[in-house]
Design a protein around this motif. Structure first.
Motif, PDB file in Angstrom:
ATOM      1  N   VAL A   1      -2.767  10.934 -16.074  1.00 48.39           N
ATOM      2  CA  VAL A   1      -3.583   9.836 -15.542  1.00 48.39           C
ATOM      3  C   VAL A   1      -2.870   8.507 -15.760  1.00 48.39           C
ATOM      4  O   VAL A   1      -2.811   7.670 -14.855  1.00 48.39           O
ATOM      5  N   LEU A   2      -2.302   8.331 -16.945  1.00 49.57           N
ATOM      6  CA  LEU A   2      -1.583   7.093 -17.232  1.00 49.57           C
ATOM      7  C   LEU A   2      -0.320   6.968 -16.380  1.00 49.57           C
ATOM      8  O   LEU A   2       0.000   5.876 -15.889  1.00 49.57           O
ATOM      9  N   ALA A   3       0.384   8.074 -16.180  1.00 44.18           N
ATOM     10  CA  ALA A   3       1.581   8.057 -15.342  1.00 44.18           C
ATOM     11  C   ALA A   3       1.226   7.753 -13.889  1.00 44.18           C
ATOM     12  O   ALA A   3       1.940   7.011 -13.205  1.00 44.18           O
ATOM     13  N   THR A   4       0.116   8.279 -13.419  1.00 43.15           N
ATOM     14  CA  THR A   4      -0.333   7.995 -12.052  1.00 43.15           C
ATOM     15  C   THR A   4      -0.684   6.522 -11.906  1.00 43.15           C
ATOM     16  O   THR A   4      -0.289   5.865 -10.931  1.00 43.15           O
ATOM     17  N   ALA A   5      -1.413   5.979 -12.881  1.00 42.55           N
ATOM     18  CA  ALA A   5      -1.783   4.567 -12.837  1.00 42.55           C
ATOM     19  C   ALA A   5      -0.542   3.672 -12.880  1.00 42.55           C
ATOM     20  O   ALA A   5      -0.442   2.689 -12.139  1.00 42.55           O
ATOM     21  N   ALA A   6       0.401   4.019 -13.744  1.00 44.50           N
ATOM     22  CA  ALA A   6       1.643   3.243 -13.818  1.00 44.50           C
ATOM     23  C   ALA A   6       2.425   3.354 -12.511  1.00 44.50           C
ATOM     24  O   ALA A   6       3.013   2.371 -12.043  1.00 44.50           O
ATOM     25  N   GLY A   7       2.423   4.536 -11.900  1.00 43.14           N
ATOM     26  CA  GLY A   7       3.100   4.733 -10.622  1.00 43.14           C
ATOM     27  C   GLY A   7       2.476   3.903  -9.517  1.00 43.14           C
ATOM     28  O   GLY A   7       3.179   3.312  -8.691  1.00 43.14           O
ATOM     29  N   ILE A   8       1.158   3.831  -9.499  1.00 47.22           N
ATOM     30  CA  ILE A   8       0.466   3.030  -8.493  1.00 47.22           C
ATOM     31  C   ILE A   8       0.815   1.552  -8.663  1.00 47.22           C
ATOM     32  O   ILE A   8       1.161   0.871  -7.697  1.00 47.22           O
ATOM     33  N   GLY A   9       0.734   1.076  -9.891  1.00 45.26           N
ATOM     34  CA  GLY A   9       1.055  -0.334 -10.147  1.00 45.26           C
ATOM     35  C   GLY A   9       2.505  -0.666  -9.861  1.00 45.26           C
ATOM     36  O   GLY A   9       2.815  -1.641  -9.163  1.00 45.26           O
ATOM     37  N   GLY A  10       3.397   0.154 -10.383  1.00 46.82           N
ATOM     38  CA  GLY A  10       4.827  -0.095 -10.177  1.00 46.82           C
ATOM     39  C   GLY A  10       5.246   0.069  -8.728  1.00 46.82           C
ATOM     40  O   GLY A  10       6.019  -0.721  -8.193  1.00 46.82           O
ATOM     41  N   GLY A  11       4.725   1.094  -8.071  1.00 50.85           N
ATOM     42  CA  GLY A  11       5.051   1.321  -6.666  1.00 50.85           C
ATOM     43  C   GLY A  11       4.525   0.218  -5.769  1.00 50.85           C
ATOM     44  O   GLY A  11       5.208  -0.224  -4.840  1.00 50.85           O
ATOM     45  N   GLY A  12       3.316  -0.238  -6.037  1.00 49.29           N
ATOM     46  CA  GLY A  12       2.751  -1.348  -5.265  1.00 49.29           C
ATOM     47  C   GLY A  12       3.557  -2.624  -5.442  1.00 49.29           C
ATOM     48  O   GLY A  12       3.836  -3.341  -4.473  1.00 49.29           O
TER      49      GLY A  12
ATOM     50  N   VAL B   1       0.834  -1.210   0.000  1.00 51.09           N
ATOM     51  CA  VAL B   1       0.000   0.000   0.000  1.00 51.09           C
ATOM     52  C   VAL B   1       0.868   1.259   0.000  1.00 51.09           C
ATOM     53  O   VAL B   1       0.606   2.203  -0.752  1.00 51.09           O
ATOM     54  N   GLY B   2       1.901   1.257   0.820  1.00 47.88           N
ATOM     55  CA  GLY B   2       2.797   2.416   0.861  1.00 47.88           C
ATOM     56  C   GLY B   2       3.478   2.656  -0.475  1.00 47.88           C
ATOM     57  O   GLY B   2       3.587   3.796  -0.938  1.00 47.88           O
ATOM     58  N   GLY B   3       3.926   1.573  -1.109  1.00 48.60           N
ATOM     59  CA  GLY B   3       4.547   1.704  -2.424  1.00 48.60           C
ATOM     60  C   GLY B   3       3.583   2.237  -3.465  1.00 48.60           C
ATOM     61  O   GLY B   3       3.950   3.064  -4.305  1.00 48.60           O
ATOM     62  N   ALA B   4       2.335   1.773  -3.404  1.00 45.13           N
ATOM     63  CA  ALA B   4       1.330   2.252  -4.353  1.00 45.13           C
ATOM     64  C   ALA B   4       1.044   3.738  -4.143  1.00 45.13           C
ATOM     65  O   ALA B   4       0.912   4.493  -5.109  1.00 45.13           O
ATOM     66  N   ILE B   5       0.985   4.156  -2.894  1.00 45.72           N
ATOM     67  CA  ILE B   5       0.725   5.571  -2.603  1.00 45.72           C
ATOM     68  C   ILE B   5       1.881   6.441  -3.091  1.00 45.72           C
ATOM     69  O   ILE B   5       1.670   7.438  -3.782  1.00 45.72           O
ATOM     70  N   VAL B   6       3.087   6.037  -2.749  1.00 42.80           N
ATOM     71  CA  VAL B   6       4.252   6.823  -3.171  1.00 42.80           C
ATOM     72  C   VAL B   6       4.367   6.832  -4.692  1.00 42.80           C
ATOM     73  O   VAL B   6       4.603   7.870  -5.310  1.00 42.80           O
ATOM     74  N   GLY B   7       4.172   5.671  -5.322  1.00 46.82           N
ATOM     75  CA  GLY B   7       4.234   5.597  -6.777  1.00 46.82           C
ATOM     76  C   GLY B   7       3.182   6.461  -7.441  1.00 46.82           C
ATOM     77  O   GLY B   7       3.447   7.139  -8.443  1.00 46.82           O
ATOM     78  N   GLY B   8       1.971   6.460  -6.885  1.00 48.80           N
ATOM     79  CA  GLY B   8       0.903   7.300  -7.429  1.00 48.80           C
ATOM     80  C   GLY B   8       1.209   8.778  -7.292  1.00 48.80           C
ATOM     81  O   GLY B   8       0.950   9.560  -8.202  1.00 48.80           O
ATOM     82  N   LEU B   9       1.773   9.156  -6.146  1.00 47.16           N
ATOM     83  CA  LEU B   9       2.138  10.559  -5.953  1.00 47.16           C
ATOM     84  C   LEU B   9       3.236  10.992  -6.917  1.00 47.16           C
ATOM     85  O   LEU B   9       3.178  12.078  -7.493  1.00 47.16           O
TER      86      LEU B   9
END
Length: 81
Positions: free
Chosen positions: A61-72, A41-49
């Motif tokens: 929007v695509l960069a945020t989604a990729a950040g959430i997935g990659g960070g998680g 969860v922390g990785g997804a939050i940081v990646g999304g931010l």
């Protein structure tokens, strides 16, 4: 400024979760499970931010989604691996 604070608070929370220790196997298993969840969860939050700071419009929007997935994924691998 708020995003940096959110990233710092999330990172500190993940680090604190990883510092819990006990000699009881049941407590260790529960702490490990909590650490895995917190890392994911922390990785997804940081990646999304981080992803939300890239680009604009649909690209953001695509960069945020990729950040959430990659960070998680990365947070899960670091905390559970």
């Amino acid at each position: 400024m708020i995003k940096r604070r959110a990233i710092a608070v999330t990172a500190i929370g993940v680090l604190i979760a990883g510092c819990q220790s006990s000699s009881d196997p049941q407590v260790q298993a529960r702490n490990h499970e909590f650490g895995c969840i917190a890392g994911t969860v922390g990785g997804a939050i940081v990646g999304g931010l981080i992803g939300s700071t890239i680009g604009g419009g649909t690209g953001q929007v695509l960069a945020t989604a990729a950040g959430i997935g990659g960070g998680g994924f990365l947070g899960n691998r670091l905390a559970c691996g």
